[in-house]
Design a protein around this motif. Structure first.
Motif, mmCIF file in Angstrom:
data_model
loop_
_atom_site.group_PDB
_atom_site.id
_atom_site.type_symbol
_atom_site.label_atom_id
_atom_site.label_comp_id
_atom_site.label_asym_id
_atom_site.label_seq_id
_atom_site.Cartn_x
_atom_site.Cartn_y
_atom_site.Cartn_z
ATOM 1 N N THR A 1 0.819 -1.204 0.000
ATOM 2 C CA THR A 1 0.000 0.000 0.000
ATOM 3 C C THR A 1 0.860 1.264 0.000
ATOM 4 N N LEU A 2 0.256 2.352 -0.440
ATOM 5 C CA LEU A 2 0.937 3.647 -0.453
ATOM 6 C C LEU A 2 1.270 4.094 0.967
ATOM 7 N N GLU A 3 0.390 3.825 1.907
ATOM 8 C CA GLU A 3 0.633 4.220 3.298
ATOM 9 C C GLU A 3 1.900 3.572 3.844
ATOM 10 N N THR A 4 2.070 2.264 3.606
ATOM 11 C CA THR A 4 3.270 1.571 4.070
ATOM 12 C C THR A 4 4.504 2.094 3.353
ATOM 13 N N TYR A 5 4.388 2.321 2.059
ATOM 14 C CA TYR A 5 5.535 2.801 1.294
ATOM 15 C C TYR A 5 5.991 4.177 1.782
ATOM 16 N N ARG A 6 5.041 5.052 2.099
ATOM 17 C CA ARG A 6 5.394 6.376 2.608
ATOM 18 C C ARG A 6 6.089 6.297 3.958
ATOM 19 N N ARG A 7 5.696 5.343 4.789
ATOM 20 C CA ARG A 7 6.348 5.189 6.095
ATOM 21 C C ARG A 7 7.818 4.845 5.948
ATOM 22 N N HIS A 8 8.180 4.294 4.801
ATOM 23 C CA HIS A 8 9.571 3.907 4.554
ATOM 24 C C HIS A 8 10.213 4.861 3.537
#
Length: 454
Positions: free
Chosen positions: A33-40
């Protein structure tokens, strides 16, 4: 230095030799997901790229030393640099996700677990080559990956990473996901372009090269999934960070696909130059009670290696100097229960079936290789057949439109080099000396002689 010596000297665990970047959070819930990718730190590389000029961005990627991860190892920045500027034509980026090489399984898991790394890399690459339309050519059979990729593209459009005026930069980009119809030949870049245009996938005669006349006769960059997905990390963490891994001519990290008769098959992301011995130590070695007999450094189309090559550095120069190619880093490992003739026959059947038939050496040569190999494997061969095998492979190698012919010839040459005695045993012993009950390669042997579609 071997991994064991490294551990004794530094007291470090084997995992310290790995370099998880693309695979760093594959095991997290909803990693795609985009949310997980942004966290990293997702899309931070894009932010830094848009602050540069396109020419400076190309020079930066070129200076990083990133080489194509699809097999040939051609410098990525140099490929971008070939695109003519000021020509008045549309420019296209095409991402080759038609992963079909036997033993190769890196791009599909990457797209399934972390598709936004590819999307971010696509936006960066399109900004660099001044393209407003990109395509992802995905192997059509992997429907779950197709669905996940479509969802990631939707998220990127919604968040403003695709579409018009991306992040206020003035860059407009449309991204199209295209599902192919399942032909191995479409992994060859010009056959892929023909397929994308709606024609039968067959290699084109070059020149002109895709950089001059590619998709719709316009300048086109064709890159592998892993090549493009590696770009955001280089922009975000710096080219010096990237060059601190690997070797001088083969810098950076990459995905190694370990499969076959091993205790821990899977993806191992490590700096270029790691050895198979080190990866086997990390993964638990060969299956209990067995030893390595032969292996491929880059999929079935690369010349095979044996146990004596365990310490060959797995980078482009090291593998090349040892007589093979790094290819797609598909490390297929076979133990002593495996019949080399049977394995090579199965690979050759695949290439004969997947040959597009456009050029005579490949179309006719792969057919006759299969006939000879089947006879030898069944105990019906003659000693003269071994020279025929070598001659036919030589008439294919380097004489076909694309690398499929070379890939079909490679296992023939290398298996005759290292295991000629085993071929002779099949002929003199009137059959295979191996017990099919002990080898997983024989699992589908009841269909072995039905034809190349078996």
């Amino acid at each position: 230095m071997t991994l064991a010596a490294e551990i004794d000297k530094n007291g470090t665990s084997p995992e310290k030799l790995l370099a998880p970047v693309l695979s760093a959070f594959w095991d997290e819930p909803e990693s795609w997901t985009l949310e997980t990718y942004r966290r990293h730190e997702g899309y931070e590389g894009l932010r830094k790229a848009l602050a540069m000029t396109p020419d400076d961005l190309i020079a930066y990627v070129k200076d990083s030393g990133l080489r194509g991860r699809g097999g040939a190892g051609f410098p990525t920045g140099m490929k971008w640099q070939f695109i003519p500027q000021g020509d008045g034509k549309p420019h296209y980026l095409v991402v080759n996700a038609d992963e079909s090489e036997p033993g190769t399984c890196k791009d599909i898991p990457l797209l399934f677990a972390n598709p936004h790394s590819l999307i971010e890399g696509i936006v960066i690459a399109c900004y660099a080559i001044r393209s407003s339309h990109a395509f992802i050519y995905l192997r059509g059979e992997v429907v779950p990956v197709l669905r996940r990729l479509h969802e990631a593209v939707r998220e990127a459009y919604e968040a403003g990473y695709l579409g018009t005026d991306i992040m206020g930069s003035g860059l407009d980009l449309e991204l199209t996901v295209h599902a192919g119809a399942g032909a191995y030949i479409c992994g060859e870049e010009t056959a892929l372009l023909d397929s994308l245009e709606g024609r039968r996938g067959q290699p084109r005669l070059r020149p002109p090269f895709p950089a001059v006349a590619g998709l719709y006769a316009c300048p086109t960059v064709v890159n592998n999934v892993e090549s493009i997905a590696s770009v955001p990390a280089i922009l975000n963490k710096g080219k010096d960070w990237f060059k601190s891994m690997g070797s001088e001519k083969s810098p950076g990290f990459t995905l190694y696909s370990l499969s076959g008769h091993v205790s821990g098959p899977g993806q191992y992301e490590a700096p270029l130059g790691v050895t198979l011995r080190q990866l086997l130590d990390i993964s638990g070695g060969m299956r209990p009670g067995h030893r390595l007999k032969f292996w491929t450094p880059g999929g079935s189309s690369t010349p095979m290696f044996t146990e004596e090559h365990l310490d060959v550095p797995l980078d482009y120069e090291g593998v090349g100097a040892a007589g093979s190619m790094l290819g797609t880093k598909a490390l297929q490992c076979f133990d002593e229960t495996t019949c080399v003739v049977r394995a090579v026959t199965r690979w050759t059947e695949f290439y004969a079936h997947e040959s597009c038939g456009k050029c005579t050496p490949c179309r006719e040569g792969t057919y006759w290789l299969v006939q000879l190999l089947r006879d030898i494997e069944a105990g019906k061969g003659q000693m003269s057949d071994l020279d025929k095998l070598n001659d036919i492979a030589d008439n294919i190698n380097g004489k076909s439109f694309c690398a499929l012919g070379d890939g079909a010839a490679s296992p023939i040459f290398s298996s005759l080099k290292y295991f000629r005695e085993e071929y002779e045993q099949h002929i003199t012993g009137k059959g295979c000396p191996f017990d099919p009950a002990k080898s997983t390669v024989w699992a589908d042997d009841k269909n072995a002689h039905r034809g190349v579609n078996a």
